[in-house]
Scaffold this motif. Structure first.
Motif, PDB file in Angstrom:
ATOM      1  N   ARG B  80       8.345  -5.281   2.322  1.00 20.11           N
ATOM      2  CA  ARG B  80       7.067  -4.599   2.418  1.00 20.11           C
ATOM      3  C   ARG B  80       6.111  -5.065   1.320  1.00 20.11           C
ATOM      4  NH1 ARG B  80       5.289   1.596   3.139  1.00 20.11           N
ATOM      5  NH2 ARG B  80       3.175   1.336   2.347  1.00 20.11           N
ATOM      6  N   GLU B  81       6.615  -5.094   0.098  1.00 27.12           N
ATOM      7  CA  GLU B  81       5.756  -5.513  -1.007  1.00 27.12           C
ATOM      8  C   GLU B  81       5.268  -6.938  -0.811  1.00 27.12           C
ATOM      9  OE1 GLU B  81       7.273  -2.815  -4.792  1.00 27.12           O
ATOM     10  OE2 GLU B  81       7.506  -4.984  -4.803  1.00 27.12           O
ATOM     11  N   GLU B  84       2.499  -6.929   1.575  1.00 25.35           N
ATOM     12  CA  GLU B  84       1.307  -6.384   0.939  1.00 25.35           C
ATOM     13  C   GLU B  84       0.663  -7.413   0.025  1.00 25.35           C
ATOM     14  OE1 GLU B  84       2.631  -1.646   0.781  1.00 25.35           O
ATOM     15  OE2 GLU B  84       2.458  -2.821  -1.051  1.00 25.35           O
ATOM     16  N   LEU B  85       1.493  -8.076  -0.768  1.00 26.35           N
ATOM     17  CA  LEU B  85       0.962  -9.058  -1.706  1.00 26.35           C
ATOM     18  C   LEU B  85       0.315 -10.222  -0.968  1.00 26.35           C
ATOM     19  CD1 LEU B  85       3.879  -9.013  -4.315  1.00 26.35           C
ATOM     20  CD2 LEU B  85       1.524  -8.243  -4.682  1.00 26.35           C
ATOM     21  N   GLN B  87      -1.092 -10.087   1.868  1.00 31.77           N
ATOM     22  CA  GLN B  87      -2.370  -9.617   2.405  1.00 31.77           C
ATOM     23  C   GLN B  87      -3.470  -9.745   1.350  1.00 31.77           C
ATOM     24  OE1 GLN B  87      -1.911  -6.667   5.232  1.00 31.77           O
ATOM     25  NE2 GLN B  87      -3.684  -7.744   6.027  1.00 31.77           N
ATOM     26  N   ILE B  88      -3.161  -9.313   0.165  1.00 26.90           N
ATOM     27  CA  ILE B  88      -4.149  -9.412  -0.911  1.00 26.90           C
ATOM     28  C   ILE B  88      -4.414 -10.867  -1.247  1.00 26.90           C
ATOM     29  CG2 ILE B  88      -4.702  -8.678  -3.263  1.00 26.90           C
ATOM     30  CD1 ILE B  88      -2.646  -6.428  -2.884  1.00 26.90           C
ATOM     31  N   ASN B  91      -6.817 -12.339   1.066  1.00 26.05           N
ATOM     32  CA  ASN B  91      -8.165 -11.837   0.852  1.00 26.05           C
ATOM     33  C   ASN B  91      -8.813 -12.457  -0.375  1.00 26.05           C
ATOM     34  OD1 ASN B  91     -10.211  -9.254   0.592  1.00 26.05           O
ATOM     35  ND2 ASN B  91      -9.341  -9.563   2.628  1.00 26.05           N
ATOM     36  N   LEU B 158      -1.307 -11.602  -9.428  1.00 30.04           N
ATOM     37  CA  LEU B 158      -0.772 -11.430  -8.076  1.00 30.04           C
ATOM     38  C   LEU B 158       0.303 -12.469  -7.777  1.00 30.04           C
ATOM     39  CD1 LEU B 158      -1.568  -9.838  -5.306  1.00 30.04           C
ATOM     40  CD2 LEU B 158      -2.485 -12.067  -4.696  1.00 30.04           C
ATOM     41  N   GLN B 161       3.528 -11.786  -9.467  1.00 35.01           N
ATOM     42  CA  GLN B 161       4.289 -10.731  -8.810  1.00 35.01           C
ATOM     43  C   GLN B 161       4.975 -11.241  -7.553  1.00 35.01           C
ATOM     44  OE1 GLN B 161       2.411  -6.978  -8.139  1.00 35.01           O
ATOM     45  NE2 GLN B 161       1.356  -6.988 -10.105  1.00 35.01           N
TER      46      GLN B 161
END
Lengths: 225, 225
Positions: B80-81, B84-85, B87-88, B91, B158, B161
């Motif tokens: 999941r993380e 999410e990462l 996705q960012i 962007n 980011l 991570q």
DNA sequence: GTCTTCTGTGTTGTATGCAACATGAGGATG
DNA sequence: CATCCTCATGTTGCATACAACACAGAAGAC
């Protein structure tokens, strides 16, 4: 106070970090220079060690700047940095709005609708304090509604760096902005409810850009005075 | 070693932080559990204090997790993380590509063109190592070319991570992706050169999404084995 | 055999002392 | 009068000692 009496710590690790962060983000601290470790140690009734560790983390968060052998200073973004941060803010919030639009009907939508209605009432009542709080809540609700924890995390860091709290009061001084801002919020929510992810994102981004321009303009005026 | 001989430190503050970050991002460290402060202190020939401070900063960066009174562990994003990462990531890189497109002819454009040509050669030669390095460089060049230092800063966090370095090797195992990826790079650059900010952003975002999907698919396969 | 309790070992959390350095004030010198 | 030098003071940087806690494994009760 001479020696620590080994009493229970008033604030421990994470709590101390939060307390320090709040203290720095709060405006009750002299912006010019201070923040000596010894001084903070006395204030929070701990030794310098945990203070130092917390300060290092705050430095990693971009909130303070530690100049070796000199002192720790509150980091203040200059014009360029602020513009850069606002650019990212708009992008992240745009992403959030788009993601929220894709989620379908979740509880956040009702919260946003209620927020807009409250905002209109606050605007009519001329309660600037309440209005700015509601604006903050609107943006934050959208980010949390995106259902992306890492986004919340990064957004949080970004907002801390912006020291946004110090700006919101400023940004709403311009009476014209209030009505425009509320209208933009309405349009953003419309696109979200309509599941139009793309328009929701773009509208949100433009809204942030407008708000940022207004805020930075206001700051420039204030500094000129 | 019994007592510190007060010799000059091999690694001091910021250098130690970098060294630790590299060590963690490098894959020569047991992923399961370790990272004891005493052990690191011996390895870097300093006392626990600077090690602790560095670890706290790395925690703030999201690289490690410090469980109180237990130990410090390398943070590994779950599925999941990672989604999410990514996705960012898409962007932010989209934002960067759009900004770069608005800048006009800067040196980065030539670097990107050269990178694409090198990538094609590396792909034909079957040099996966070089190719993955070039891909990394392509994305990074775009971010730096956006002329937004804060964006670079947040993007860097980011990527740390994401532990991206551990993924790139994976993501390119799929032979089909290489040609597709290079083609997407070309289209992104086309839009940037053409100063079409909007298309540059969207193309970049889709490229990252495709790459992310491929990478996560590959990881799922590996974990299933 | 199973569950509970206790204690040993290793870890991080904090306090303190001292060393090293940056900075600015003051005097010496031209 | 200007300039440089010296040094006193405050700050952070690091090393160390000790306290507090988590966890596992063994010993004991049932």
């Amino acid at each position: 106070m001479t020696t620590m009496d080994h009493l229970p710590h008033v604030q421990s690790g994470p709590a101390l970090l939060d307390a320090l962060r709040r203290k720095i983000l709060s405006e009750d601290v002299e912006l010019g220079v201070p923040l000596s470790e010894a001084q903070l140690a006395q204030e929070f009734e701990v030794s310098r060690t945990p203070i130092r560790e917390a300060l290092r983390q705050l430095q990693a968060e971009g909130l303070v700047e530690i100049r070796s052998k000199v002192g720790t200073f509150i980091r203040e973004p200059d014009h360029r940095e602020m513009a850069e941060l606002f650019q990212i803010k708009g992008n992240l919030e745009g992403l959030a709005a788009g993601l929220l639009a894709q989620r379908g009907p979740v509880s956040e939508l009702e919260a946003l609708q209620a927020n807009i209605e409250d905002s209109e009432r606050a605007a009519e009542a001329g309660d600037a304090e309440l209005y700015s709080r509601l604006v903050h809540e609107f943006h934050w609700t959208i980010v949390q509604g995106a259902d992306n924890r890492k986004l919340v995390e990064h957004y949080s860091r970004l907002m801390n760096q912006l020291a946004y709290h110090r700006l919101v009061r400023t940004s709403l001084q311009q009476k014209g902005r209030i009505r425009a801002s509320t209208g933009e919020h309405e349009r953003v929510l419309e696109h979200i409810v309509g599941k139009d992810s793309m328009r929701a994102e773009m509208t949100m981004r433009q809204h942030v850009a407008s708000s940022a321009a207004s805020t930075m303009n206001e700051i420039a005026l204030r500094e000129g005075a």
